[in-house]
Write a protein that holds these residues in place. Structure first.
Motif, PDB file in Angstrom:
ATOM      1  N   ASP A 305      62.771  32.288  38.892  1.00 47.98           N
ATOM      2  CA  ASP A 305      63.310  33.423  39.631  1.00 47.98           C
ATOM      3  C   ASP A 305      62.273  34.504  39.914  1.00 47.98           C
ATOM      4  OD1 ASP A 305      65.807  32.252  39.636  1.00 47.98           O
ATOM      5  OD2 ASP A 305      66.427  33.255  37.768  1.00 47.98           O
ATOM      6  N   GLN A 306      61.124  34.427  39.296  1.00 46.32           N
ATOM      7  CA  GLN A 306      60.156  35.508  39.397  1.00 46.32           C
ATOM      8  C   GLN A 306      58.920  35.112  40.199  1.00 46.32           C
ATOM      9  OE1 GLN A 306      59.495  36.705  35.291  1.00 46.32           O
ATOM     10  NE2 GLN A 306      61.058  38.293  35.489  1.00 46.32           N
ATOM     11  N   VAL A 307      58.319  36.132  40.774  1.00 44.65           N
ATOM     12  CA  VAL A 307      57.129  35.951  41.596  1.00 44.65           C
ATOM     13  C   VAL A 307      56.049  36.901  41.094  1.00 44.65           C
ATOM     14  CG1 VAL A 307      56.167  35.993  43.922  1.00 44.65           C
ATOM     15  CG2 VAL A 307      58.577  35.377  43.574  1.00 44.65           C
ATOM     16  N   LEU A 308      54.919  36.361  40.670  1.00 46.49           N
ATOM     17  CA  LEU A 308      53.799  37.160  40.186  1.00 46.49           C
ATOM     18  C   LEU A 308      52.819  37.386  41.329  1.00 46.49           C
ATOM     19  CD1 LEU A 308      52.103  38.438  37.862  1.00 46.49           C
ATOM     20  CD2 LEU A 308      51.068  36.161  37.558  1.00 46.49           C
ATOM     21  N   LEU A 309      52.451  38.639  41.545  1.00 48.83           N
ATOM     22  CA  LEU A 309      51.466  39.011  42.551  1.00 48.83           C
ATOM     23  C   LEU A 309      50.263  39.614  41.832  1.00 48.83           C
ATOM     24  CD1 LEU A 309      53.820  40.791  45.142  1.00 48.83           C
ATOM     25  CD2 LEU A 309      53.154  38.377  45.070  1.00 48.83           C
ATOM     26  N   SER A 310      49.094  39.064  42.075  1.00 54.73           N
ATOM     27  CA  SER A 310      47.879  39.572  41.429  1.00 54.73           C
ATOM     28  C   SER A 310      46.695  39.300  42.348  1.00 54.73           C
ATOM     29  CB  SER A 310      47.667  38.902  40.063  1.00 54.73           C
ATOM     30  OG  SER A 310      47.560  37.492  40.207  1.00 54.73           O
ATOM     31  N   ARG A 311      45.567  39.870  42.018  1.00 56.93           N
ATOM     32  CA  ARG A 311      44.360  39.614  42.801  1.00 56.93           C
ATOM     33  C   ARG A 311      43.949  38.161  42.609  1.00 56.93           C
ATOM     34  NH1 ARG A 311      40.877  39.162  46.469  1.00 56.93           N
ATOM     35  NH2 ARG A 311      39.014  40.499  46.555  1.00 56.93           N
ATOM     36  N   GLU A 312      43.618  37.503  43.706  1.00 51.84           N
ATOM     37  CA  GLU A 312      43.163  36.113  43.627  1.00 51.84           C
ATOM     38  C   GLU A 312      41.715  36.087  43.134  1.00 51.84           C
ATOM     39  OE1 GLU A 312      42.586  32.859  42.991  1.00 51.84           O
ATOM     40  OE2 GLU A 312      44.480  32.696  44.112  1.00 51.84           O
ATOM     41  N   ALA A 313      41.532  35.713  41.855  1.00 50.54           N
ATOM     42  CA  ALA A 313      40.192  35.722  41.271  1.00 50.54           C
ATOM     43  C   ALA A 313      39.284  34.698  41.936  1.00 50.54           C
ATOM     44  CB  ALA A 313      40.279  35.455  39.769  1.00 50.54           C
ATOM     45  N   GLY A 314      39.866  33.650  42.500  1.00 46.68           N
ATOM     46  CA  GLY A 314      39.054  32.648  43.169  1.00 46.68           C
ATOM     47  C   GLY A 314      38.297  33.194  44.359  1.00 46.68           C
ATOM     48  N   GLU A 315      38.779  34.305  44.932  1.00 45.17           N
ATOM     49  CA  GLU A 315      38.085  34.926  46.061  1.00 45.17           C
ATOM     50  C   GLU A 315      36.681  35.380  45.660  1.00 45.17           C
ATOM     51  OE1 GLU A 315      39.363  35.952  49.409  1.00 45.17           O
ATOM     52  OE2 GLU A 315      40.651  34.239  48.943  1.00 45.17           O
ATOM     53  N   PHE A 316      36.508  35.781  44.398  1.00 49.23           N
ATOM     54  CA  PHE A 316      35.197  36.241  43.939  1.00 49.23           C
ATOM     55  C   PHE A 316      34.210  35.080  43.846  1.00 49.23           C
ATOM     56  CE2 PHE A 316      38.154  39.351  41.969  1.00 49.23           C
ATOM     57  CZ  PHE A 316      37.721  40.474  42.638  1.00 49.23           C
ATOM     58  N   ILE A 317      34.736  33.891  43.587  1.00 46.79           N
ATOM     59  CA  ILE A 317      33.869  32.712  43.513  1.00 46.79           C
ATOM     60  C   ILE A 317      33.513  32.225  44.914  1.00 46.79           C
ATOM     61  CG2 ILE A 317      33.645  30.379  42.604  1.00 46.79           C
ATOM     62  CD1 ILE A 317      33.844  32.573  40.465  1.00 46.79           C
ATOM     63  N   ARG A 318      34.516  32.205  45.797  1.00 44.15           N
ATOM     64  CA  ARG A 318      34.288  31.714  47.165  1.00 44.15           C
ATOM     65  C   ARG A 318      33.421  32.661  47.979  1.00 44.15           C
ATOM     66  NH1 ARG A 318      39.691  30.009  46.294  1.00 44.15           N
ATOM     67  NH2 ARG A 318      40.537  31.958  47.116  1.00 44.15           N
ATOM     68  N   ARG A 319      33.601  33.958  47.749  1.00 45.16           N
ATOM     69  CA  ARG A 319      32.838  34.959  48.505  1.00 45.16           C
ATOM     70  C   ARG A 319      32.125  35.880  47.526  1.00 45.16           C
ATOM     71  NH1 ARG A 319      37.676  36.690  52.736  1.00 45.16           N
ATOM     72  NH2 ARG A 319      38.084  34.579  53.556  1.00 45.16           N
ATOM     73  N   GLN A 320      31.066  35.393  46.979  1.00 47.65           N
ATOM     74  CA  GLN A 320      30.365  36.142  45.942  1.00 47.65           C
ATOM     75  C   GLN A 320      29.735  37.408  46.520  1.00 47.65           C
ATOM     76  OE1 GLN A 320      27.722  33.873  43.523  1.00 47.65           O
ATOM     77  NE2 GLN A 320      29.211  32.241  43.146  1.00 47.65           N
ATOM     78  N   ARG A 321      29.860  38.474  45.734  1.00 47.41           N
ATOM     79  CA  ARG A 321      29.285  39.763  46.110  1.00 47.41           C
ATOM     80  C   ARG A 321      28.316  40.211  45.023  1.00 47.41           C
ATOM     81  NH1 ARG A 321      34.652  43.192  46.995  1.00 47.41           N
ATOM     82  NH2 ARG A 321      35.907  41.340  46.593  1.00 47.41           N
ATOM     83  N   PRO A 322      27.304  40.974  45.387  1.00 43.81           N
ATOM     84  CA  PRO A 322      26.379  41.468  44.357  1.00 43.81           C
ATOM     85  C   PRO A 322      27.069  42.490  43.471  1.00 43.81           C
ATOM     86  CG  PRO A 322      25.893  42.490  46.488  1.00 43.81           C
ATOM     87  CD  PRO A 322      26.917  41.417  46.753  1.00 43.81           C
ATOM     88  N   PRO A 323      26.576  42.690  42.250  1.00 41.08           N
ATOM     89  CA  PRO A 323      27.142  43.724  41.374  1.00 41.08           C
ATOM     90  C   PRO A 323      27.112  45.083  42.063  1.00 41.08           C
ATOM     91  CG  PRO A 323      25.629  42.323  40.165  1.00 41.08           C
ATOM     92  CD  PRO A 323      25.476  41.952  41.607  1.00 41.08           C
ATOM     93  N   LEU A 324      28.123  45.884  41.791  1.00 40.58           N
ATOM     94  CA  LEU A 324      28.217  47.213  42.398  1.00 40.58           C
ATOM     95  C   LEU A 324      27.683  48.253  41.416  1.00 40.58           C
ATOM     96  CD1 LEU A 324      29.243  49.017  44.733  1.00 40.58           C
ATOM     97  CD2 LEU A 324      31.452  49.129  43.525  1.00 40.58           C
ATOM     98  N   PRO A 325      26.568  48.917  41.737  1.00 35.30           N
ATOM     99  CA  PRO A 325      26.037  49.952  40.834  1.00 35.30           C
ATOM    100  C   PRO A 325      26.975  51.151  40.753  1.00 35.30           C
ATOM    101  CG  PRO A 325      24.387  49.231  42.446  1.00 35.30           C
ATOM    102  CD  PRO A 325      25.709  48.707  42.904  1.00 35.30           C
ATOM    103  N   LEU A 326      27.034  51.761  39.589  1.00 35.80           N
ATOM    104  CA  LEU A 326      27.893  52.919  39.354  1.00 35.80           C
ATOM    105  C   LEU A 326      27.029  54.156  39.140  1.00 35.80           C
ATOM    106  CD1 LEU A 326      30.435  51.248  36.894  1.00 35.80           C
ATOM    107  CD2 LEU A 326      30.702  51.611  39.350  1.00 35.80           C
ATOM    108  N   THR A 327      27.377  55.226  39.828  1.00 34.77           N
ATOM    109  CA  THR A 327      26.660  56.502  39.696  1.00 34.77           C
ATOM    110  C   THR A 327      27.315  57.339  38.610  1.00 34.77           C
ATOM    111  OG1 THR A 327      26.086  56.462  42.050  1.00 34.77           O
ATOM    112  CG2 THR A 327      25.934  58.583  40.906  1.00 34.77           C
ATOM    113  N   PRO A 328      26.569  57.815  37.627  1.00 35.33           N
ATOM    114  CA  PRO A 328      27.168  58.611  36.541  1.00 35.33           C
ATOM    115  C   PRO A 328      27.928  59.822  37.082  1.00 35.33           C
ATOM    116  CG  PRO A 328      24.923  58.013  35.984  1.00 35.33           C
ATOM    117  CD  PRO A 328      25.122  57.615  37.420  1.00 35.33           C
ATOM    118  N   GLY A 329      29.136  60.023  36.571  1.00 41.16           N
ATOM    119  CA  GLY A 329      29.935  61.183  36.932  1.00 41.16           C
ATOM    120  C   GLY A 329      30.635  61.089  38.268  1.00 41.16           C
TER     121      GLY A 329
END
Length: 453
Positions: A305-329
Motif C-alpha cells: 500500500d505504500q510508495v517510497l520516494l527518495s533520491r535515486e542514488a544510481g544517478e550519481f554512478i551513471r552521471r558522476q560529478r566531481p566533489p563539491l568544495p565547501l567554503t567555511p561559513g
C-alpha cells in the motif's frame, strides 16, 4: 505576515506603476507593524534607460523609508526567449539577495491584468505558470525557504494608476511591455482591443481585507492590501509523510499535482515531470503493481500500500560529478536537497554511494536507519587530503531541504512564521502539517498514514 520582528520584508521594485504602488503600501504597513522593508531592483541591461530607471527606483525606495539594493543581470543573453530568460534571472537575483538579507517573504506587484495577460500568453503556447497570491519562489535553490506574496491580484492596472495619480506619484512605463515582438506585448494589445467586460483586469477577488488603503472615489472597494483575509486557506490534500533525511512515503492514491511536487523535491531538481511519464507511473500505482521506477531524479519504490520516494542514488554512478568544495561559513546547496555549512576549510561533499564501506562504524549504523534505497544519496564529507569520509551532519551543519520545499509547494505553510528550516539532528515539527493539525485526534489518525481528504 509577522509583526515586530527584525527580519526584513523584501519587495521587487522595478519603478513601474504597479511596484511603486506596492512600495507605498508596503512602506506604510512596515512602519505600522515594526518591520524593515528592503526594496530590490534588477537592472537587466536591456534598455539604454535602464541605469536611469535604477536610479529612479532607488530614489523612490529611500523616499518611502525603505532600504534598497541594486542588482544587475550579467552574462550571456539567449538568442531566443529573451523575456523568459530575463524573468528567471530577475527571480534568481531577487531571491538570492532576499535570502541573504534574512527575508522569508518577497512582495511582487502583479495585478489582475497580469493574470489576464498570462492566460492569453498560455493560449499562444507560453509555459507561464498561474499567478497565486501566496506561492513558493519559482527558482531553486536560490529561492529556498522563500514565499512570494502578491497582494494586488485583485486590482486592475488602471485602478492602480488612478490611485497613484491621486497621490501625485511618478512611475516608469517600460516601452518593452508594449512591444508586439514579445508575447507580453501581444497579449496586452489583444486585451486592450476587446470590448469592455470581455478582457483586461478581473474584478477584485474575495478573501482580501482592506487595511485603510482604498481606491480613489469609491471607499466601499478594497483593491490593495498586504494581508490575506483567511490565513488558513491552504489546500487540503493527501500529503506525503517525511521519513527524514529527504525521503518521503505516500500512498497509491496521491493526486498528480502532489506526486509531481514530491518527485521534484525528492530528486532535488527544478523541472516537473512530463505529463505522459507521470501518468504512466500513476497508472501502475492505481493498478496495484509492485515496481521501482526513476522520474525527475527520484526513485519510486511501490510495495504493497505504500510508495517510497527518495533520491535515486544510481544517478550519481551513471552521471558522476566531481566533489563539491565547501567554503567555511557559507551555506552550500548540494544536489538541490541539502544545505551544508562547514566551519573549517578543506572539506568537500560527495554522495555516500561508493564510499559507504569507508565510513566509520557509527556512520554506517546511522545510514542503516534509512531505507536501503536512500542511503547512497546521503551527503558525505571528506577533507582534501582524502582522509576517511564522514556523514555530513557529524562535522557540519546539514539541513535537508526536501521537507520544507514540499510543504511550500503543497501550500502547507500559510504564515511567515512557519518558514525556516531545521538543522540535521534536531526534531522539528513536521512542516507538512500545521500546528492545529498535529494537536487534535484527527491529525493523529492522519499522521498514521497518508490518505485522500
Amino acid at each position: 505576515m509577522e509583526t515586530g520582528v527584525d527580519r526584513p520584508l523584501a519587495l521587487a521594485l522595478s519603478g513601474g506603476g504597479d511596484s511603486i504602488a506596492l512600495l507605498r503600501l508596503a512602506a506604510d504597513w512596515a512602519r505600522a507593524h515594526g518591520r524593515r522593508l528592503l526594496a530590490l531592483t534588477v537592472d537587466h541591461g536591456l534598455s539604454p534607460d535602464s541605469a536611469a530607471w535604477t536610479v529612479f527606483a532607488e530614489t523612490a525606495a529611500r523616499a518611502a523609508g525603505a532600504d534598497w539594493c541594486g542588482l544587475r543581470w550579467t552574462g550571456p543573453r539567449p538568442a531566443t526567449g529573451l523575456p523568459a530568460a530575463a524573468r528567471m534571472a530577475r527571480h534568481r537575483l531577487i531571491a538570492d539577495a532576499a535570502r541573504k538579507a534574512g527575508a522569508r517573504v518577497m512582495l511582487f506587484a502583479h495585478t489582475a491584468d497580469d493574470i489576464a495577460e498570462a492566460e492569453v500568453m498560455r493560449a499562444e503556447g507560453s509555459t507561464l505558470g498561474r499567478l497565486r497570491d501566496w506561492a513558493p519562489s519559482p527558482v531553486w535553490p536560490e529561492g529556498r525557504g522563500l514565499m512570494l506574496l502578491r497582494p494586488m491580484l485583485g486590482a486592475g492596472r488602471g485602478e492602480v494608476r488612478d490611485w497613484l495619480a491621486g497621490q501625485g506619484a511618478d512611475w516608469i512605463d517600460d516601452p518593452a511591455n508594449e512591444d508586439a515582438r514579445f508575447a507580453r506585448g501581444r497579449a496586452r494589445r489583444f486585451l486592450t482591443l476587446l470590448p469592455s467586460g470581455e478582457g483586461g483586469a478581473r474584478p477584485a477577488q474575495a478573501g482580501w481585507e482592506d487595511e485603510g488603503v482604498r481606491r480613489q472615489g469609491d471607499p466601499a472597494l478594497n483593491p490593495l492590501t498586504l494581508s490575506r483575509k483567511n490565513d488558513a486557506a491552504a489546500a487540503v490534500r493527501s500529503s506525503p509523510l517525511p521519513l527524514g533525511e529527504g525521503s518521503l512515503i505516500t500512498d497509491r492514491n496521491t493526486d498528480a499535482q502532489t506526486l509531481a511536487a514530491a518527485l521534484v523535491c525528492a530528486g532535488g531538481g527544478d523541472r516537473l515531470p512530463r505529463g505522459d511519464r507521470l501518468e504512466a507511473v500513476r497508472s501502475r500505482l492505481a493498478r496495484g503493481d509492485d515496481f521501482t521506477a526513476t522520474l525527475c531524479g527520484a526513485r519510486v519504490e511501490a510495495r504493497g500500500d505504500q510508495v517510497l520516494l527518495s533520491r535515486e542514488a544510481g544517478e550519481f554512478i551513471r552521471r558522476q560529478r566531481p566533489p563539491l568544495p565547501l567554503t567555511p561559513g557559507a551555506e552550500t546547496v548540494w544536489d538541490g536537497r541539502w544545505a551544508i555549512t562547514v566551519a573549517e576549510p578543506g572539506w568537500s561533499v560527495v554522495p555516500a554511494a561508493g564510499v559507504m564501506a569507508a565510513l566509520s562504524a557509527a556512520d554506517r549504523a546511522a545510514l542503516k536507519a534509512l531505507p536501503p534505497a536512500a542511503r547512497g544519496a546521503r551527503p558525505v564529507l571528506f577533507r582534501n587530503d582524502r582522509t576517511a569520509p564522514v556523514l555530513a551532519g557529524s562535522v557540519a551543519t546539514a539541513v535537508s531541504l526536501v521537507e520544507e520545499r514540499l510543504a511550500l509547494a503543497l501550500d502547507r505553510m500559510t504564515h511567515e512564521r512557519d518558514l525556516g528550516g531545521a538543522t540535521h539532528g534536531a526534531s522539528p515539527r513536521n512542516p507538512l502539517f500545521s500546528d492545529d493539525e498535529i494537536t487534535d485526534d484527527r491529525a493523529l489518525r492522519r499522521t498514521q498514514g497518508p490518505r485522500r481528504e
